[in-house]
Structures are given as C-alpha cells and as structure tokens.
Design an enzyme around this catalytic site. Structure first.
Site, PDB file in Angstrom:
ATOM      1  N   SER A 215      15.773 -51.179  33.077  1.00 54.15           N
ATOM      2  CA  SER A 215      15.460 -51.883  31.839  1.00 54.15           C
ATOM      3  C   SER A 215      16.462 -53.017  31.602  1.00 54.15           C
ATOM      4  O   SER A 215      16.618 -53.886  32.452  1.00 54.15           O
ATOM      5  CB  SER A 215      15.419 -50.897  30.666  1.00 54.15           C
ATOM      6  OG  SER A 215      14.783 -51.469  29.545  1.00 54.15           O
ATOM      7  N   GLU A 345       4.614 -49.068  32.233  1.00 47.62           N
ATOM      8  CA  GLU A 345       5.757 -49.681  31.539  1.00 47.62           C
ATOM      9  C   GLU A 345       5.467 -49.919  30.062  1.00 47.62           C
ATOM     10  O   GLU A 345       6.305 -49.698  29.194  1.00 47.62           O
ATOM     11  CB  GLU A 345       6.111 -51.030  32.195  1.00 47.62           C
ATOM     12  CG  GLU A 345       6.581 -50.956  33.630  1.00 47.62           C
ATOM     13  CD  GLU A 345       8.024 -50.514  33.760  1.00 47.62           C
ATOM     14  OE1 GLU A 345       8.644 -50.166  32.736  1.00 47.62           O
ATOM     15  OE2 GLU A 345       8.535 -50.489  34.886  1.00 47.62           O
ATOM     16  N   HIS A 467       7.854 -46.311  31.189  1.00 55.14           N
ATOM     17  CA  HIS A 467       9.124 -47.004  31.397  1.00 55.14           C
ATOM     18  C   HIS A 467      10.258 -45.981  31.404  1.00 55.14           C
ATOM     19  O   HIS A 467      10.363 -45.144  30.510  1.00 55.14           O
ATOM     20  CB  HIS A 467       9.308 -47.996  30.237  1.00 55.14           C
ATOM     21  CG  HIS A 467      10.531 -48.840  30.292  1.00 55.14           C
ATOM     22  ND1 HIS A 467      10.694 -49.871  31.184  1.00 55.14           N
ATOM     23  CD2 HIS A 467      11.670 -48.814  29.546  1.00 55.14           C
ATOM     24  CE1 HIS A 467      11.862 -50.456  30.981  1.00 55.14           C
ATOM     25  NE2 HIS A 467      12.483 -49.822  29.996  1.00 55.14           N
TER      26      HIS A 467
END
Length: 576
Positions: A215, A345, A467
């Site tokens: 991230s 995601e 994610h």
C-alpha cells in the site's frame, strides 16, 4: 535427598552457563563501539532467532526538529537494551474508523531480527529485507505486533522494520523551504542509511538489501526508486499494491498542501501570513493536540482517503522529491522488482460503502460529488467531474446498479481500477518500455480463512480477496487482527509458498529459482505484461501458481483514455 540436591546444583550451574552463553550471543557491537543487547525469539515453526527491538535510528523529531529532515541518532558507548518494541508514531487509523490517537511523537526506532548466531557464517552474510509499512502515510507501525518476524525468519534472511512520521507530522508542507514536506519518506531513507552502516554487525549483507512494502509502503518504494536520496541504498524491491501513479499516492496537486498547512494553522491558532512564523508556532503546539485535528481534513466519512500525501518540494539540498513522477522518466531501471496487486483491491473503499446502510444511503444521496472524491478526480471543475462520472457509469454500471453487497463486483471493480490497477498498469508500461532489470508480476487471488474486509467492514462476509490480504500470511498480522481464526491447510501451504517466493527473490533475484518445487514464475519483459496468479478462490480447483496474461485489457485501456487522474497543474496540462 543428597543425590537430588546434587542434581539441582548441577542443573543450576548448567542454566547459569547457558544464560551466560545466550547473553553473549544476543549482544551486537556496532561500528561506533556501542553494544545492543537483544532477546531470544521463536518463529511460528519453533525456529530460534534473535530480536533487537526499539533501536533509535534518528533523534526524536520533537521541538525544533519537528517538520525537519531526520537527524541521525548519535553514537553511544556501553550497552543498550533492545528487547522491547518502541512506541508507534502518533496517528489515528481512519481505515477502521478509529477516533483515539495512538503512539507518540518520539517514535523513530527500528527492529532487527536475525537467525541464531550459529546460522550466520562469517564469510557469507545473509540477505537483508527491509519492510516499509502501509497505512496511507497516516497510520500504521513497523512494530512487532503486526510486522514481526514469526513467519519470515523461518528462512535464512535478516528482517528490518521501522517507524516513520505520519499524517501532518510526517507530510505537512507549505510548499516552501520553511516546511517542504515528505518528512516520513526522509525517515525511511534514514532507516536505509542505518542499514547500510550497521547491518554487517548483525551478519547481514549491506550489498544485498531488498525493500518491500504494501500500500503506502509500496508506493514509498516507487518513490525511493526515483529519488536520488535513496540511490545505492537497496538492490531489489517488492512493491505490493501501491504505486506513485495511483491517485491517492501521487504528489498532491500544486497549491493543495499549502492550503492544508494554512488550515492547520487556523485550527491551532497559529495562522500567520508569515510562513516561518506559522511553522514556528506549530512546532510549539503539543503533538497530541496537533494530531487531534487530523479528522478535520476529512470531508465525508474517512474521505478523501489520504489528506497528507507526498508533495513535490521546492528544490533544496534536502529535497527528496522535486519532480512529479509524470514529468520525468522512471529511474532505478537496474533494480529487479517483484510486484503485484490483489483481485479485490477496491474493497478497501467499496466494502465500507456497501455494507453500512447509513453510509450507503449518504453515498446514494450525493453520488456524483462523493464518487469524484472517493475516486480522486475531484480536482477537476464540476463539468469535467460530471463528464468523468457519466463515462464511469456507462462503462461499469451500464446495466444499472443498486450497490447491493451481494451484487457488488462491478462497483468494486470500479474502485479497484480507479485507485490501484490503472496506476499499476501505467507504472509497468513505462518500466517495460525501457530496458530494465527483471520484472516479476503477480495477481494475488488466495481466499484465506479471514480477509481484511472483515476488519474494514466490521462483519464476517467474504466479498473478495482484499487489499493487503497477503500480509496476514507473510506476517503475524492475521493473528493480531483475527486471534480466534485458525489457518486452513491451504493457508499454511500458501504461507510457505509466499515465504519461499519473497525470500528467494531477496536472495537470488528470482522468486522460483531452479531446483525449487514451485511452478516456474516467468518474468515479463514487454507490455502488455504477463503475470502469475497466486492462489484461487475456487477451493475445488486450487493451485499455488499459474502463469497467465492479458489481465482485464478492456478496463485498463478504458482508464488510459479517460485520464481522470492526470493533474491540471504545471506541465501536465500539455498531456490533456
């Protein structure tokens, strides 16, 4: 009775000797003469290791050092205990709707984890893996609870993780040299400098350093690959689900950082047309009070997702970033990378909307405005925003959509592409258009017993591979977030495969070197990129690795044409 006493005396003598030997093996003398005393640790499979925790790498960034580049921690003499995690950097976590501050301003510490001393050969130092944590540059920690060594240290590598300043303390910018910004990224550089200077003392190889992160940690890696300040400090990279072309990660549009600095000044009674005077005033505000204003920068729920992203700094000696990534060519093309995304995601932002009735009702009521904000194209004028929204609805929601969580896939795909996949594709296209080192690409699609969507939405419904879902297999993150969840047999198989691939890449520059048991992972050397799919949501037809190509080409081409996230400032106007 005499015999028993003799046995006890012998045992006590033995344990005293063992403790003496153990203590010496847990001491590391640094080049400057100071000694760190660590502790004994055990991996998930019972392998012994050494842990050195809470090591200061920079002076506390407090007082006059607030809003300044980090200053290396001074040398010391004698022994220093390194057996306890340091406090986290001060933050509020918006992703789980936290309202309480955690951590403290004095937080620039790192941890080093190594195999036992007997596993480290004097003439064969171990590869080093440096983890950069995610959390939107506004939350998170490199600490042991989430990103400890319990999984990775079952392999012969050294793991380093550290904290860096977050939110306005790490990324406030007046767009002038009084407060240029990017302090959190500069902290990361200081960690890498510390590793180069000291890791050999732990048995690590300073010429074999792999940085990896997820991230915002991943996007940080792409910034390091383009910054002269990081040049020569690492040799391989694993960016996971974050790139500086993602709209939430690209530098803030010109003028926006200065506006936020002024707003913070007003909120804390430091407003002053003289920038230096305003920053001097903000340096005197208690850190807790300053960071308590963080939520004032959200306009709806926890959006915009990242109020304080990296910035383009004015040119000066300490500048980490003084060119927009889209205004320059990609650098560090000689650095091999292993990089990828998950299949879901976008659940990071779609899941909270579709699972919370109140939030969904609010979103539907003002959909055009909120979609532009959540997907980061609200920097355009209202006419352009509405034009983009119409095109998005025609492409993704053309059959109508009620945002029902049971039929959310096209809505989630929209979020995935807007916030992650389009920027990922743009990065790969630019890298592969030039002669570059090996590029290994993956798509993570393994369904674990628990998913990060559960932490995000507060429920137990599986909506897809979210994610950050791979992190719970690489680190003890899963145990921290889901303490009652027991990994399945496939989770354990996948965990071992991920650890092999990640550490193989750090060791050999190849996730599946010859002689291994895994399917050969073919690197990509041209665009469109080929990739491996890691895992499958279909448990009946499950696999670890499968080579594939042509991932959602229609969706990626759509975003190239849309150009929703290209800025409207400086040279970028020429691209429109």
């Amino acid at each position: 009775m005499v015999f028993n006493r003799a046995i006890i005396v012998l045992l006590l003598f033995y344990f005293s000797l063992s403790e003496s030997f153990t203590s010496e093996s847990l001491k590391v003398k640094l080049d400057h003469g100071g000694v760190l005393v660590g502790r004994h640790y055990v991996t998930i499979n019972g392998r012994h290791m050494r842990a050195f925790m809470g090591i200061p790498y920079a002076k506390p960034p407090v007082g006059d050092l607030r809003f300044r580049s980090p200053v290396a921690f001074p040398e010391w003499k004698g022994e220093r205990l390194a057996i306890k995690d340091s406090p986290e950097c001060l933050h509020i976590c918006p992703f789980i709707r936290a309202t309480e501050l955690e951590g403290q301003e004095d937080c620039l510490y790192l941890n080093v984890y190594t195999p036992p001393l007997e596993f480290i050969e004097k003439n064969k130092p171990l590869p080093v893996m440096v983890y950069i944590h995610g959390g939107g540059w506004e939350s998170g920690t490199g600490g042991d609870h989430y990103y400890g060594p319990q999984h990775i240290l079952d392999r012969n590598v050294i793991l380093v993780s550290g904290n860096y300043r977050l939110g306005p303390l790490g990324f406030l910018s007046t767009e002038t040299t009084e407060c240029p910004g990017n302090f959190g990224l500069k902290d990361q550089v200081e960690v890498l400098k510390w590793v180069q200077k000291n890791i050999a003392s732990f048995g690590g190889n300073p010429k074999s350093v792999t940085i990896f992160g997820e991230s915002a940690g991943s996007a940080s890696i792409t910034y390091h690959m383009n910054s002269e300040k990081s040049k020569g400090l690492f040799h391989r990279a694993i960016p996971q689900s974050g790139f500086f072309f993602n709209p939430w990660a690209q530098p803030a549009h010109k003028g926006e950082p200065a506006k936020k600095a002024v707003k913070l000044g007003k909120l804390l009674n430091c407003e002053n047309k003289n920038t230096k005077a305003m920053i001097d005033c903000l340096r005197k505000v208690p850190a807790q009070k300053l960071m308590s204003k963080f939520n004032d920068f959200f306009q709806w729920e926890n959006q915009p997702m990242i109020p304080f992203p990296p910035v383009v700094e004015p040119e000066h000696a300490e500048a980490f970033l003084y060119e927009h990534p889209r205004e320059t060519t990609l650098k560090s093309l000689n650095i091999p990378i292993m990089t990828g995304i998950t299949t879901g995601e976008g659940l990071l932002t779609s899941a909270p909307i579709i699972t919370c009735e109140k939030m969904l009702a609010s979103f539907k009521k003002d959909k055009n405005k909120l979609l532009a904000m959540v997907l980061n194209y609200d920097h355009w004028d209202i006419v352009k925003q509405n034009e983009i929204t119409q095109k998005l609805e025609e492409f993704y929601l053309k059959d109508g959509h009620n945002y029902d969580k049971l039929h959310h896939q096209n809505f989630t795909d929209l979020h995935s592409d807007a916030l992650f996949n389009a920027g990922f594709d743009e990065y790969l296209e630019k890298r592969l258009s030039q002669k570059s080192a090996d590029t290994f690409v993956y798509l993570y699609d393994h369904k674990s017993e628990a998913s990060l969507t559960e932490a995000i939405q507060g429920g137990d419904e599986f909506l897809g591979v979210c994610h950050a879902d791979e992190l719970q297999l690489l680190f003890p993150l899963g145990k921290a977030l889901f303490p009652t969840t027991i990994p399945s047999e496939k989770d354990i198989i996948m965990r071992n495969a991920l650890l092999d691939m990640w550490t193989n890449f750090a060791t050999y520059g190849n996730p599946t070197p010859p002689g291994g048991k895994l399917t050969k992972w073919e690197p990509t050397n041209q665009y469109p990129w080929n990739y491996v799919r890691i895992g499958s949501q279909d448990h009946e037809n499950w696999y670890i690795l499968r080579n594939e190509k042509d991932y959602t080409p229609d969706r990626l081409v759509f975003w190239k044409k849309l150009k929703a996230h290209i800025g409207v400032d400086s040279k970028l106007k020429d691209e429109l």
